[in-house]
Write a protein that holds these residues in place. Structure first.
Motif, mmCIF file in Angstrom:
data_model
loop_
_atom_site.group_PDB
_atom_site.id
_atom_site.type_symbol
_atom_site.label_atom_id
_atom_site.label_comp_id
_atom_site.label_asym_id
_atom_site.label_seq_id
_atom_site.Cartn_x
_atom_site.Cartn_y
_atom_site.Cartn_z
ATOM 1 N N SER A 143 -0.272 8.089 -2.678
ATOM 2 C CA SER A 143 0.091 8.265 -3.883
ATOM 3 C C SER A 143 -0.027 6.822 -4.621
ATOM 4 C CB SER A 143 1.694 8.467 -3.878
ATOM 5 O OG SER A 143 1.796 9.772 -3.198
ATOM 6 N N ILE A 144 -0.058 5.910 -4.083
ATOM 7 C CA ILE A 144 -0.132 4.547 -4.507
ATOM 8 C C ILE A 144 -1.576 4.415 -4.868
ATOM 9 C CG2 ILE A 144 -0.383 1.887 -4.109
ATOM 10 C CD1 ILE A 144 2.160 2.277 -2.268
ATOM 11 N N ASP A 145 -2.541 4.852 -3.977
ATOM 12 C CA ASP A 145 -4.052 4.948 -4.608
ATOM 13 C C ASP A 145 -4.313 5.622 -5.746
ATOM 14 O OD1 ASP A 145 -4.678 3.323 -2.399
ATOM 15 O OD2 ASP A 145 -5.513 5.073 -1.081
ATOM 16 N N GLY B 134 -2.030 5.535 -8.169
ATOM 17 C CA GLY B 134 -1.282 5.208 -9.174
ATOM 18 C C GLY B 134 -0.045 5.790 -9.556
ATOM 19 N N VAL B 135 0.442 6.417 -8.533
ATOM 20 C CA VAL B 135 1.698 7.153 -8.904
ATOM 21 C C VAL B 135 2.833 6.284 -8.796
ATOM 22 C CG1 VAL B 135 3.472 8.903 -7.918
ATOM 23 C CG2 VAL B 135 0.893 9.368 -7.944
ATOM 24 N N TYR B 136 3.917 6.275 -9.885
ATOM 25 C CA TYR B 136 4.797 5.460 -9.679
ATOM 26 C C TYR B 136 6.263 6.046 -9.765
ATOM 27 C CZ TYR B 136 5.062 5.632 -14.624
ATOM 28 O OH TYR B 136 5.254 5.844 -16.012
ATOM 29 N N LEU C 84 -6.587 4.902 -14.093
ATOM 30 C CA LEU C 84 -7.443 5.442 -13.240
ATOM 31 C C LEU C 84 -8.193 6.991 -14.107
ATOM 32 C CD1 LEU C 84 -5.644 6.083 -9.917
ATOM 33 C CD2 LEU C 84 -7.518 4.559 -10.350
ATOM 34 N N ARG D 223 1.043 6.108 1.010
ATOM 35 C CA ARG D 223 -0.088 5.285 0.550
ATOM 36 C C ARG D 223 -1.008 5.874 -0.365
ATOM 37 N NH1 ARG D 223 -1.115 0.579 3.379
ATOM 38 N NH2 ARG D 223 0.980 -0.226 2.942
#
Lengths: 161, 191
Positions: free
Chosen positions: B140-142, B144-146, B45, B138
């Protein structure tokens, strides 16, 4: 007495039917449509778990892997094609999440390397093989007159007891 | 008689160097590998606009976080959680940063249930301007958090400029501050 026993057995069987096998991890809820579920599962196997890195999200117990499995199911249920569902995840996490890296300029070396090394190995083996067999097939210079005399002398001597 | 053999040795002498060369090449790869951090996955991102989201505030705390809040000035977005151990490690630095007022720090709370996040902030201090409660993870996923913690540097236009994975330590903060300065001067951020 027998009836009581049978009734007990029947009850036991019914209860056994009700119970489901226990899983150590939270079990995902599969999609209702088995074909969609199969597609989602196939996608899960292609996506790399970001936390454990060398597992697919299908195999991983990480909570993020579970969230991503649910997300893929949602995309499929919403009518996404396989590529669109995979693209949705790649948009967020990059090509890194793909267990099978895409063929593009940056990964060309990666994909070409096995073929290049194979061809290189074949060439090297061919060269080595030719060199090894080469000199043997070439006519060997015949012995000079002097050498022939020495050879004869040696052979003659060898014949003597 | 022995002449042909004597001739052959100097011709093949370079072959003796092959193992050394192979070892050096492998060594070079391994040496570079020592410096790589495979746990840090480059963000997809960087350079893109922050994802569209609108998260409510934590229970009992004003100011939620949404995309529009990230426009107007350079800011940091810190993904944190009360259950995250290394968030404790970076926490004092964010407290100092907030006290200095150099840059607003927004929080993105990852999957804290009920009062957990608020009691964590009450106990250790609250370094955030706005905090969005990402209960399902959700958003966080947007982003790109892992792994938590992660920290994003967002430009005044709401673009993601840098991402730091893991706790922000003094050295990382200095890099971020330099990048913030560069952004404010209209330059490109190095991070």
């Amino acid at each position: 007495m027998l009836m009581v026993y049978l009734r007990g057995l029947l009850l036991l069987l019914c209860l056994a039917g009700l119970s489901t096998p226990a899983f150590s991890v939270a079990v995902d809820t599969p999609l209702d449509d088995p074909r969609q579920e199969a597609r989602a599962r196939a996608i899960h196997k292609q996506l790399r778990c970001l936390v454990c890195q060398n597992q697919s999200i299908e195999d991983s117990n990480a909570s993020l892997a579970r969230d991503l499995r649910i997300l893929v199911r949602e995309r499929i249920a919403a009518g996404d094609s396989d590529d669109a569902a995979i693209g949705y995840i790649v948009e967020r996490y990059g090509d890194w999440v793909l267990l099978r890296p895409p063929i593009k300029a940056g990964t060309l070396v990666l994909w070409a390397a096995p073929a290049v090394f194979l061809i290189l190995a074949i060439i090297l083996i061919a060269v080595w093989y030719r060199r090894r067999n080469g000199p043997a097939s070439k006519p060997v210079a015949s012995l000079s007159a002097e050498e022939q005399v020495r050879l004869k002398d040696l052979l003659d001597r060898g014949d003597q007891p | 008689m022995s002449e042909p053999i004597a001739e052959e040795i100097p011709r093949r002498a370079w072959l003796r160097l092959v193992p050394l060369v192979v070892a050096l090449v492998i060594g070079a790869f391994l040496f570079v590998g020592l410096g790589l951090r495979p746990k840090e996955i480059p963000s997809a991102l960087i350079g893109k606009a922050a994802p569209e989201f609108d998260l409510p505030a934590l229970p009992g705390r004003p100011k939620g976080l949404k995309t529009a809040d990230l426009k107007g000035e350079v800011s940091l977005v810190n993904v944190f959680a009360s259950w995250c151990v290394s968030c404790r490690a970076e926490h004092p630095l964010f407290m100092k940063l907030q006290a200095s007022g150099v840059v607003p720090v927004h929080g993105l709370n990852n999957k804290d249930k009920g009062e957990a996040a608020m009691s964590w902030l009450n106990r250790y201090g609250d370094p955030y301007d706005r905090v969005g409660a990402d209960l399902k993870g959700r958003v966080s996923i947007d982003w790109g958090v892992y792994g938590v913690p992660e920290t994003f540097l967002v430009s005044a236009e709401g673009r993601i400029v840098c991402k730091h994975i893991g706790p922000v330590m003094q050295r990382d903060l200095e890099i971020l501050l330099k990048a913030i300065e560069a952004l404010r001067q209209g330059g490109t951020a190095q991070c």
